[in-house]
Structure formats: structure tokens, C-alpha cells
Scaffold this motif. Structure first.
Motif, PDB file in Angstrom:
ATOM      1  N   MET A   1      69.040  35.404  26.910  1.00 36.62           N
ATOM      2  CA  MET A   1      68.399  34.086  26.764  1.00 36.62           C
ATOM      3  C   MET A   1      68.939  33.394  25.513  1.00 36.62           C
ATOM      4  O   MET A   1      68.947  33.955  24.420  1.00 36.62           O
ATOM      5  CB  MET A   1      66.870  34.250  26.672  1.00 36.62           C
ATOM      6  CG  MET A   1      66.136  32.926  26.450  1.00 36.62           C
ATOM      7  SD  MET A   1      64.346  33.191  26.365  1.00 36.62           S
ATOM      8  CE  MET A   1      63.826  31.531  25.984  1.00 36.62           C
ATOM      9  N   THR A   2      69.359  32.136  25.676  1.00 36.90           N
ATOM     10  CA  THR A   2      69.937  31.421  24.542  1.00 36.90           C
ATOM     11  C   THR A   2      68.845  30.953  23.582  1.00 36.90           C
ATOM     12  O   THR A   2      67.724  30.672  23.970  1.00 36.90           O
ATOM     13  CB  THR A   2      70.731  30.202  25.024  1.00 36.90           C
ATOM     14  OG1 THR A   2      71.276  29.536  23.888  1.00 36.90           O
ATOM     15  CG2 THR A   2      69.857  29.225  25.791  1.00 36.90           C
ATOM     16  N   THR A   3      69.183  30.886  22.302  1.00 38.22           N
ATOM     17  CA  THR A   3      68.251  30.403  21.289  1.00 38.22           C
ATOM     18  C   THR A   3      68.833  29.190  20.573  1.00 38.22           C
ATOM     19  O   THR A   3      68.563  28.947  19.411  1.00 38.22           O
ATOM     20  CB  THR A   3      67.932  31.511  20.275  1.00 38.22           C
ATOM     21  OG1 THR A   3      69.162  31.963  19.696  1.00 38.22           O
ATOM     22  CG2 THR A   3      67.216  32.658  20.926  1.00 38.22           C
ATOM     23  N   VAL A   4      69.675  28.437  21.284  1.00 39.63           N
ATOM     24  CA  VAL A   4      70.333  27.271  20.697  1.00 39.63           C
ATOM     25  C   VAL A   4      69.275  26.260  20.253  1.00 39.63           C
ATOM     26  O   VAL A   4      68.346  25.956  20.983  1.00 39.63           O
ATOM     27  CB  VAL A   4      71.279  26.616  21.720  1.00 39.63           C
ATOM     28  CG1 VAL A   4      71.865  25.335  21.153  1.00 39.63           C
ATOM     29  CG2 VAL A   4      72.388  27.575  22.090  1.00 39.63           C
ATOM     30  N   ARG A   5      69.418  25.741  19.047  1.00 35.09           N
ATOM     31  CA  ARG A   5      68.482  24.748  18.524  1.00 35.09           C
ATOM     32  C   ARG A   5      69.256  23.515  18.064  1.00 35.09           C
ATOM     33  O   ARG A   5      69.152  23.070  16.933  1.00 35.09           O
ATOM     34  CB  ARG A   5      67.672  25.335  17.362  1.00 35.09           C
ATOM     35  CG  ARG A   5      66.796  26.502  17.772  1.00 35.09           C
ATOM     36  CD  ARG A   5      65.622  26.053  18.584  1.00 35.09           C
ATOM     37  NE  ARG A   5      64.794  27.175  18.987  1.00 35.09           N
ATOM     38  CZ  ARG A   5      63.729  27.055  19.768  1.00 35.09           C
ATOM     39  NH1 ARG A   5      63.404  25.890  20.231  1.00 35.09           N
ATOM     40  NH2 ARG A   5      63.027  28.112  20.108  1.00 35.09           N
ATOM     41  N   GLU A   6      70.075  22.967  18.934  1.00 38.56           N
ATOM     42  CA  GLU A   6      70.870  21.803  18.576  1.00 38.56           C
ATOM     43  C   GLU A   6      69.960  20.637  18.218  1.00 38.56           C
ATOM     44  O   GLU A   6      69.002  20.335  18.920  1.00 38.56           O
ATOM     45  CB  GLU A   6      71.765  21.413  19.758  1.00 38.56           C
ATOM     46  CG  GLU A   6      72.602  20.166  19.479  1.00 38.56           C
ATOM     47  CD  GLU A   6      73.298  19.688  20.742  1.00 38.56           C
ATOM     48  OE1 GLU A   6      73.940  18.635  20.682  1.00 38.56           O
ATOM     49  OE2 GLU A   6      73.180  20.359  21.772  1.00 38.56           O
ATOM     50  N   GLN A   7      70.231  20.010  17.095  1.00 33.77           N
ATOM     51  CA  GLN A   7      69.431  18.874  16.672  1.00 33.77           C
ATOM     52  C   GLN A   7      69.845  17.641  17.487  1.00 33.77           C
ATOM     53  O   GLN A   7      70.984  17.188  17.395  1.00 33.77           O
ATOM     54  CB  GLN A   7      69.635  18.600  15.180  1.00 33.77           C
ATOM     55  CG  GLN A   7      68.702  17.549  14.609  1.00 33.77           C
ATOM     56  CD  GLN A   7      67.306  18.080  14.411  1.00 33.77           C
ATOM     57  OE1 GLN A   7      67.057  19.253  14.657  1.00 33.77           O
ATOM     58  NE2 GLN A   7      66.398  17.248  13.994  1.00 33.77           N
ATOM     59  N   PRO A   8      68.950  17.122  18.342  1.00 36.93           N
ATOM     60  CA  PRO A   8      69.341  15.997  19.178  1.00 36.93           C
ATOM     61  C   PRO A   8      69.461  14.715  18.357  1.00 36.93           C
ATOM     62  O   PRO A   8      68.816  14.568  17.315  1.00 36.93           O
ATOM     63  CB  PRO A   8      68.183  15.897  20.171  1.00 36.93           C
ATOM     64  CG  PRO A   8      67.021  16.443  19.435  1.00 36.93           C
ATOM     65  CD  PRO A   8      67.564  17.519  18.539  1.00 36.93           C
ATOM     66  N   PRO A   9      70.280  13.763  18.802  1.00 39.52           N
ATOM     67  CA  PRO A   9      70.370  12.490  18.090  1.00 39.52           C
ATOM     68  C   PRO A   9      69.059  11.742  18.179  1.00 39.52           C
ATOM     69  O   PRO A   9      68.434  11.675  19.234  1.00 39.52           O
ATOM     70  CB  PRO A   9      71.490  11.759  18.840  1.00 39.52           C
ATOM     71  CG  PRO A   9      71.510  12.370  20.198  1.00 39.52           C
ATOM     72  CD  PRO A   9      71.122  13.798  20.008  1.00 39.52           C
ATOM     73  N   TRP A  10      68.630  11.184  17.074  1.00 40.33           N
ATOM     74  CA  TRP A  10      67.380  10.416  17.031  1.00 40.33           C
ATOM     75  C   TRP A  10      67.519   9.367  15.952  1.00 40.33           C
ATOM     76  O   TRP A  10      67.855   9.678  14.801  1.00 40.33           O
ATOM     77  CB  TRP A  10      66.201  11.331  16.728  1.00 40.33           C
ATOM     78  CG  TRP A  10      64.867  10.611  16.653  1.00 40.33           C
ATOM     79  CD1 TRP A  10      64.096  10.216  17.683  1.00 40.33           C
ATOM     80  CD2 TRP A  10      64.177  10.198  15.466  1.00 40.33           C
ATOM     81  NE1 TRP A  10      62.950   9.593  17.243  1.00 40.33           N
ATOM     82  CE2 TRP A  10      62.977   9.572  15.875  1.00 40.33           C
ATOM     83  CE3 TRP A  10      64.451  10.300  14.109  1.00 40.33           C
ATOM     84  CZ2 TRP A  10      62.056   9.044  14.972  1.00 40.33           C
ATOM     85  CZ3 TRP A  10      63.541   9.771  13.200  1.00 40.33           C
ATOM     86  CH2 TRP A  10      62.346   9.149  13.636  1.00 40.33           C
ATOM     87  N   PRO A 307      69.575  18.200  28.172  1.00 45.74           N
ATOM     88  CA  PRO A 307      68.241  17.686  27.830  1.00 45.74           C
ATOM     89  C   PRO A 307      68.093  17.558  26.324  1.00 45.74           C
ATOM     90  O   PRO A 307      68.754  18.274  25.569  1.00 45.74           O
ATOM     91  CB  PRO A 307      67.310  18.764  28.388  1.00 45.74           C
ATOM     92  CG  PRO A 307      68.120  20.019  28.329  1.00 45.74           C
ATOM     93  CD  PRO A 307      69.552  19.644  28.522  1.00 45.74           C
ATOM     94  N   ARG A 308      67.217  16.688  25.876  1.00 45.78           N
ATOM     95  CA  ARG A 308      67.066  16.425  24.442  1.00 45.78           C
ATOM     96  C   ARG A 308      65.900  17.192  23.820  1.00 45.78           C
ATOM     97  O   ARG A 308      65.963  17.569  22.666  1.00 45.78           O
ATOM     98  CB  ARG A 308      66.866  14.927  24.210  1.00 45.78           C
ATOM     99  CG  ARG A 308      68.117  14.102  24.556  1.00 45.78           C
ATOM    100  CD  ARG A 308      67.838  12.623  24.414  1.00 45.78           C
ATOM    101  NE  ARG A 308      67.496  12.279  23.045  1.00 45.78           N
ATOM    102  CZ  ARG A 308      66.922  11.127  22.688  1.00 45.78           C
ATOM    103  NH1 ARG A 308      66.621  10.235  23.621  1.00 45.78           N
ATOM    104  NH2 ARG A 308      66.643  10.878  21.419  1.00 45.78           N
TER     105      ARG A 308
END
Length: 806
Positions: A1-10, A307-308
């Protein structure tokens, strides 16, 4: 299971215009996964637009719904009443969905009602149909049970095969969770149906009630496709009923009504136009079956993110499938695995609306985008819902809405929502409270059984963090009750202070520690609410301030300082929605139930003052005299009207009883007076919901207060102790009587006759045996033992004879 926490653009909203004073409010924003400064789009007018995902209405609302919607109401009230924003609150009602939960439930209920009406007098068809339905249910949901298991041994076989699940253990090596909860639900369903099928004398209405959960899916499998898709009343009949039930529950929980309530079934044309625009922008495509899918690949190619909210869930096929619906057929024409339905061609037995693509129905996610965009516009300040909606529902909403409000050639991302708020879930022993698991308590049940009140449930949620999950435990309930009781005690005392003619505190020009404590609490509350609505911290601040106030000697502080504390605490509980419909700016002190009825006050306060005087005199060293009792004739008697007669009668009766004592020949007036005072407190006023709380300090008057849950629990405990003592006394007395009766029964036999049996052959003059049955002399040891028995019986018999003579 991935634990990626990419910060979405905001993109942070622009700063407010010069001269506009906004609070330094920072909200935890699911779009940034951090606390961000809150600046509404219309900052100059302090206007906030808010779209909340409402319920899918096909069953009763449960405490899990209360968690989400009450918490939403609390935050809405804080923005509106504390920070003074003008909040436009829009909520939807999902009365048809692409997940077909409603469609399936409404169709099944329609078919069951039709089946019952056609078989209301005969047992043969219902029994035969239910037998087939049970077999089908077992085959689908309890596969470990052999198909040839006789119904007479079915219950035992189910318990054998699913012993682990029933014992709260895992059915495999995975942790115990929703799977075991669902198995327990299926086991209960089968047990209920088995009881219906094996009870020979069961009435038909009871039979259908116990077997309906197996009949519903079975009848749908036989006749579901025959339903008229154009007859929307089949589906809206169910949803209209449960929408009304939901609104009743929300009002019972003191949730404010939405400013605007939208329904999917009323937005068919707008949703079609919305999808057409997305298609025109190049972000949607049609399949040969007449469905329309959102093109995630095209969306990302146009410099958008998907998804964001939960980028780590992108490849979670289970949640993707859940978002598409269990009865939606997967098409091989989808361009990408992440593409999702905007429009679904309806299958037989499903409601449909006209569109350029097919007769179909809206996808689950598109409804919110179309309705929010129609009511609010191209940008929304706040969008909220339960955390379980973040992916795929809210992520899909974001994508399709930003596709709608932008164009394929516009590479700058359109930010549809500025702040996403996701409420934590309510759990039961680690499992999410869910309709599908049937592991829930409905709101109506909880309130009617008095397990909870609107206030106590709201206090529990306020003591937690709005975005965290919560599990109601014994410690949580104790903390909530303690907080409520602490405020009750403050409000009781302040009402008593304000309503009494003779104040128990003095006015003072000196600054008090209480005033300093209030200012400190107000400052800390502002800081806490600016910290992403940290209501738990505010609740602790209020509790500390109230504790300080309750423990202060009110004779030493300015009464206005005490009242100021009570007014501010009242303002806060009103703002949190803990006091019915009272506004935050209400001038009243306390919450409902913290004061005795207004019509009682003219009678009860003079009566309480008189009782205080009598008790103090009766407990004094010199005691009370007949002359002292004459003062009762000076008791004020207000004009009696309406319900006030009840309190006037109590007051008059007490005065008469005291007056009668003055002319009596009682040798212990003080004791008699105290007994009357206790009766007034513990019986006469208690039965009317009023309690006189005597102080440990005899010089201080009793506090006049309502009877509360806390007092009822204490009295119940005392009553249980009294009954236990009484029972113990009665047991001792009964045991003594039984013992005496047993001794009396034993004493009837004469010691002269007790050994005259075939066991012996010779006796002396006292009836004591000397030889055994064979004519041999008794051994000394045996003779010694028998002599003791003989002596004991002699005493018993002599006692019996003496009792007979008396």
C-alpha cells in the motif's frame, strides 16, 4: 500500500480589502492537509458560501449521521455566531444515486409490499417463497453452510461454521473488522428467517416481519427488472418519507435548517446541461451503451491534478468500485481505470430521465457539482462531508467541477473549492457505524430511550476534535456528564442568586480574581476557536472557569462578577447549540432546565427562606419554641392563578403544618420541625421537580434548583442501598424464624423415644440404647457419641414442652 503524501496545488485566496477586519482563523483544509488561513471569497462582506453533502435517504438516520451533521452544525454556528460571518449554507438530499442504494431499496420495498398484499390470507406461497429465498441468501452470504442442511439443524450448523465471527474473532489471519460485522448481520438475518419458517403458529404479519430481509433481495432477483422505469413515484415515495424523518432527527438534535436544500430528482435538466458542458470542454466521452464517463487522462493532460484530496487512493479499486455502485456494470469501453460515470444508461427496473446520450440517471458524484454550482456559482468557500466521502466522491466532484468551470485550452487550474472540511466518523468497537452493517442505533431510538439528549450528544462531539474519529466509551460518557453537571451547578446557584430577594453576595468596588479569570478565559477561547475550531480546548477552558467560580466564596466577590461569568458561559453554550433555539446573544442566564418554572418562583423562594429560618433555629443550641413557629403566619401568599395553584397548595400546607405544631403538645418541637422541613424537600417539592439543596454551612440558605439527572441517579443509589439494607434485615429475620421453627420441629421428638428403633435391641429406663440389633453391647466410642445426641435432643424437647405450656 502506497503512503504517498504529495502536496496538491492550492492557491491561497487573495487578501481581504483594506479595512476589512477578519479573525486570524486557520482551518484544517483537506486540500492542503494543513491548517490554512481562512479568507472567504467575499471577504469584504464577510460572506461565506458552504456546500455540505447531505444524506442518502433510504433508511432511518443513526448516531453516525448525528456525528457528521451535528459537528457540521457546530462549526456553522461558530462561523455565524462567534466570528460573525454571513453564512450561506446549502445541503443536498440524495434521493436517487448511481450507487443504486436507493433504487434497490425502493424497488425491493415496492415488490415486498405487492407480494404481501397478494398473499395476505394464504400461508402456502409465503412459506414456499421464503424457503427458496433463504437458500439463495445462504448461498450468497454464508457459503460455509452446506446447501443440503435441514432447516431444523440450520441454526446449529451456522453457529458451528461461523463460531469465530460470533466469538468476535477473525475468520482468517486478517484483523477483525467489517467482514466479521457483516457475517454477524447475515447470521442474525438467517436466524430470524429460520424462526419464521419453523414456528407453526406464527401470524402472517410476524412471519413477513421476521423474513423480510431474505425476501427483499430474492423478490428483486425475480421481478426487479419488471418495474416501470418511468414511474418515479416508486422511488420517491421511499425517499420523501425518509427525508422527512431525517429532518425531524436533525431538528431534534438542534441542528439549524439549511438555507437551501437541493434534491437530485429536481435537478435532472441542470445535471444533463452540466455534463454536456464538460463534454464540450473535452473532458468526457460517451460509450456505446449510452453512458458518459469523465476522462481523467484528458483532465490531467490539461495541467490538472487527480485525485487531489487522496492521491494515495488513486489505484484503490475497491473504493473506486464502491463509488461506482454495486449494480453498475463495468464497461470495457472506459479509456482509463480511474474514469468515472457522469451519466449511466438505466437498466430494466431502474428509474430514468431523458438525455442526449440515453434514458438514464445521473452519476453519484455529478449531482453535488451541478447543484452547488447552480446555487453558489463557480467557487465555493467551504465544502464538507464525512471523511469517508473524500475519495472517490469529493475527489471526483473536484475534477468534474473544475473541468466544467474551465476549458481544455486553459492550462491554469480552476480552484472550485477553497476549503474542504471532513468530519471524523463514529465507531463501534473499531467498526464504522453503517446502515449496510446494521450495527447502528437510530437517532430516534437513542433520544426516545433517553440514552442521549440533544445536549449530551453534542457535548460528546464538542469534547472531541471535529476531524478525528470518535468512539463512545464509558470514560467519554463520564467526562461529558461531569462537564454538563459542572455547568448545571453554576446555573442553579446563579439563578438562586438572581431570583432571591436577599442576595447571598455583596457588591464590591474591588477588582476580583473572578473578573481576571473571565478575561483570561475569553482570550484563550478566541485563540482556540481560531485554531481550526478547537472546541475541546474551549470546553476545558469553560470547565476550568466554572470550577473556579463554583468553588469561590460568593460572600467575598462582587455579585456582578459572578453574573458576568454566568452570562458569558451562557453565551458560549448558546453559540454551541446546547440550549435549544436560544440565540448566542440571549440576555437569559443558563440553559433549559437550569431554573425552576417562573410561576413557581413567587411561592418557592419565600417558602425556602422560611424553611431556612426554621431549620437554623431548630438546629441551634436553644432549639425552637412555639412562639418562634407563629412567624409562619407572615409567609407571603401571591395571587393564585392557573398552574400556580400547585405551588400555592404546597406552600399553604407547609405553613399549616408548622402552625399546627405551635399549638400541639409535642415535647420535641425541633425534631418535628426538621422532619417537616425534610418532607418538604424530599417529597412535596421533589415530586414537582424542585429540590432545595441544603448547604453544609447551616448559616447559608438552601439553593433552589430543579431536579436533574444527577440528583435522580444519587437518589436512586440511596434508594437501592436502603432496599438492600431492608432486604438484608428481612433475610436475617426470616432466617431466625426458620431456625426457630426448625428447632421447634426437632424438639417435638422426645429424647426418651428417639433411639427406639430396630437398630437396637435393649434400652435403659431413659430410652438410651445399650445393645445393638444382634444383642451385643455397644462399644464405648459409639455409646459416647449417642449420649451427646441424646443430651442435645433432651434440651430441644424440654424447650419445646416449655413453649407449649406458654
Amino acid at each position: 500500500m502506497t503512503t504517498v503524501r504529495e502536496q496538491p496545488p492550492w492557491r491561497e485566496p487573495p487578501a481581504p480589502p483594506a479595512g476589512v477586519d477578519l479573525p486570524p482563523l486557520r482551518i484544517y483544509n483537506s486540500l492542503t492537509r494543513s491548517k490554512t488561513l481562512f479568507v472567504p471569497i467575499k471577504a469584504g462582506e464577510k460572506q461565506v458560501s458552504w456546500y455540505a453533502c447531505g444524506p442518502t435517504v433510504y433508511d432511518e438516520s443513526h448516531l453516525g449521521h448525528a456525528r457528521s451533521f451535528v459537528t457540521t452544525d457546530i462549526i456553522r454556528r461558530i462561523l455565524k455566531d462567534y466570528f460573525k460571518f454571513k453564512v450561506q449554507f446549502v445541503m443536498n438530499i440524495t434521493d436517487v444515486d448511481d450507487k443504486v442504494t436507493i433504487i434497490l431499496r425502493a424497488r425491493q420495498q415496492h415488490l415486498l409490499a405487492d407480494f404481501i398484499s397478494k398473499n395476505s390470507t394464504s400461508r402456502e406461497t409465503p412459506l414456499e417463497t421464503a424457503t427458496h429465498a433463504l437458500n439463495a441468501y445462504l448461498e450468497k452470504n454464508l457459503k460455509l453452510v452446506p446447501s443440503d442442511t435441514p432447516i431444523t439443524t440450520l441454526d446449529a450448523e451456522v453457529k458451528k461454521q461461523y463460531a469465530n465471527a460470533l466469538a468476535g474473532k477473525s475468520m482468517d489471519d486478517a484483523p477483525v473488522g467489517d467482514r466479521e460485522a457483516k457475517l454477524k448481520m447475515h447470521i442474525r438475518t438467517v436466524a430470524s428467517a429460520t424462526e419464521a419458517l419453523t414456528s407453526p403458529d406464527i401470524q402472517l404479519d410476524q412471519f413477513f416481519a421476521k423474513s423480510q430481509d431474505i425476501l427483499l433481495p430474492y423478490l428483486d432477483s425475480l421481478h426487479g427488472s419488471s418495474i416501470d422505469a418511468d414511474d418515479h413515484s416508486i422511488f420517491t415515495k421511499l425517499t420523501s418519507f425518509y427525508e422527512g424523518r431525517f429532518m425531524e432527527d436533525m431538528r431534534a438534535l438542534n441542528c439549524l435548517d439549511p438555507d437551501t436544500l437541493t434534491r437530485v430528482t429536481e435537478y435532472g435538466p441542470q445535471i444533463v446541461d452540466y455534463i454536456k458542458t464538460i463534454e464540450e470542454h473535452g473532458f468526457a466521452y460517451k460509450t456505446t451503451d449510452g453512458s458518459v464517463y469523465f476522462d481523467v487522462g484528458a483532465f490531467e493532460s490539461a495541467n490538472n491534478k487527480y485525485p487531489r484530496l487522496e492521491p494515495w487512493s488513486r489505484n484503490d479499486k475497491g473504493r473506486q468500485a464502491e463509488g461506482e455502485g454495486s449494480l453498475v456494470q463495468t464497461t470495457s469501453e472506459k479509456k482509463g481505470n480511474s474514469d468515472f460515470a457522469l451519466w449511466k444508461a438505466s437498466h430494466p427496473g431502474e428509474p430514468s430521465w431523458p438525455s442526449p446520450w440515453s434514458k438514464g440517471r445521473p452519476g453519484w458524484h455529478i449531482e453535488c457539482s451541478a447543484m452547488a454550482s447552480d446555487v453558489i456559482g463557480p467557487q465555493v468557500d467551504i465544502h464538507s462531508g464525512g471523511i469517508d466521502l473524500a475519495f472517490p466522491h469529493h475527489d471526483n466532484e473536484l475534477a468534474q467541477s473544475e473541468a466544467y468551470w474551465s476549458s481544455k485550452n486553459q492550462h491554469e487550474q480552476h480552484q472550485w473549492v477553497n476549503y474542504f472540511l471532513h468530519m471524523g466518523q463514529l465507531s463501534i468497537t473499531g467498526s464504522k457505524m453503517s446502515k449496510s452493517l446494521k450495527n447502528y442505533t437510530t437517532i430516534k431510538e437513542a433520544l426516545s430511550r433517553r440514552d442521549w439528549t440533544s445536549r449530551s450528544l453534542r457535548i460528546v462531539f464538542l469534547l472531541g476534535n471535529w476531524r478525528d474519529g470518535i468512539e463512545i466509551t464509558e470514560s467519554v460518557i463520564k467526562e461529558s456528564n461531569a462537564w454538563e453537571d459542572r455547568l448545571d451547578n453554576l446555573f442553579f446557584k446563579v439563578h438562586d442568586l438572581v431570583d432571591r430577594k436577599n442576595s447571598r453576595s455583596k457588591s464590591s468596588s474591588l477588582a476580583s480574581d473572578l473578573k481576571t479569570a473571565l478575561l483570561k478565559a475569553q482570550k484563550e477561547t478566541f485563540d482556540a476557536l481560531c485554531d481550526s475550531f478547537n472546541t475541546r480546548q474551549v470546553m476545558l477552558i469553560i470547565s476550568d472557569l466554572v470550577g473556579t467560580t463554583n468553588s469561590t466564596d460568593w460572600q467575598t466577590v462582587d455579585r456582578d462578577d459572578i453574573i458576568s461569568v454566568a452570562k458569558w458561559v451562557t453565551e458560549m453554550v448558546n453559540m454551541f447549540g446546547l440550549n435549544g433555539n436560544a440565540s448566542a446573544a440571549s440576555a437569559s442566564i443558563g440553559w433549559s432546565g437550569s431554573s425552576i418554572p417562573e410561576e413557581a418562583k413567587p411561592f418557592i423562594y419565600p417558602l425556602s427562606d422560611l424553611r431556612d429560618q426554621l431549620r437554623q433555629k431548630a438546629r441551634s443550641t436553644e432549639g425552637i419554641t412555639a412562639a418562634d413557629l407563629i412567624t409562619v403566619t407572615r409567609l407571603e401568599r401571591p395571587v393564585v392563578q392557573g398552574i400556580s395553584q400547585t405551588y400555592s397548595a404546597i406552600s399553604t400546607k407547609f405553613a399549616k403544618d408548622i402552625s399546627d405544631l405551635a399549638t400541639s403538645e409535642s415535647k420535641s418541637l425541633s425534631k418535628s420541625v426538621l422532619e417537616l422541613c425534610d418532607r418538604l424537600r424530599d417529597v412535596d417539592l421533589w415530586e414537582k421537580g424542585i429540590y432545595l439543596e441544603d448547604s453544609l454551612n447551616a448559616a447559608e440558605p438552601a439553593v433552589v434548583r430543579p431536579v436533574t439527572r444527577e440528583l435522580l441517579i444519587v437518589r436512586e443509589g440511596h434508594e437501592q442501598q436502603r432496599l438492600a439494607k431492608q432486604k438484608a434485615k428481612e433475610d436475617r429475620e426470616r432466617h431466625a424464624i426458620e431456625e426457630a421453627e426448625q428447632k421447634a420441629a426437632q424438639g417435638k421428638l422426645s429424647h426418651l423415644q428417639m433411639f427406639r428403633s430396630s437398630e437396637y435391641s435393649e434400652w435403659d429406663a431413659d430410652g438410651f440404647p445399650t445393645k445393638d440389633a444382634e444383642g451385643k453391647d455397644l462399644a464405648k466410642s459409639r455409646s459416647k457419641k449417642l449420649r451427646k445426641e441424646w443430651e442435645r435432643q433432651k434440651k430441644l424437647h424440654e424447650a419445646f414442652l416449655a413453649a407449649q405450656q406458654k
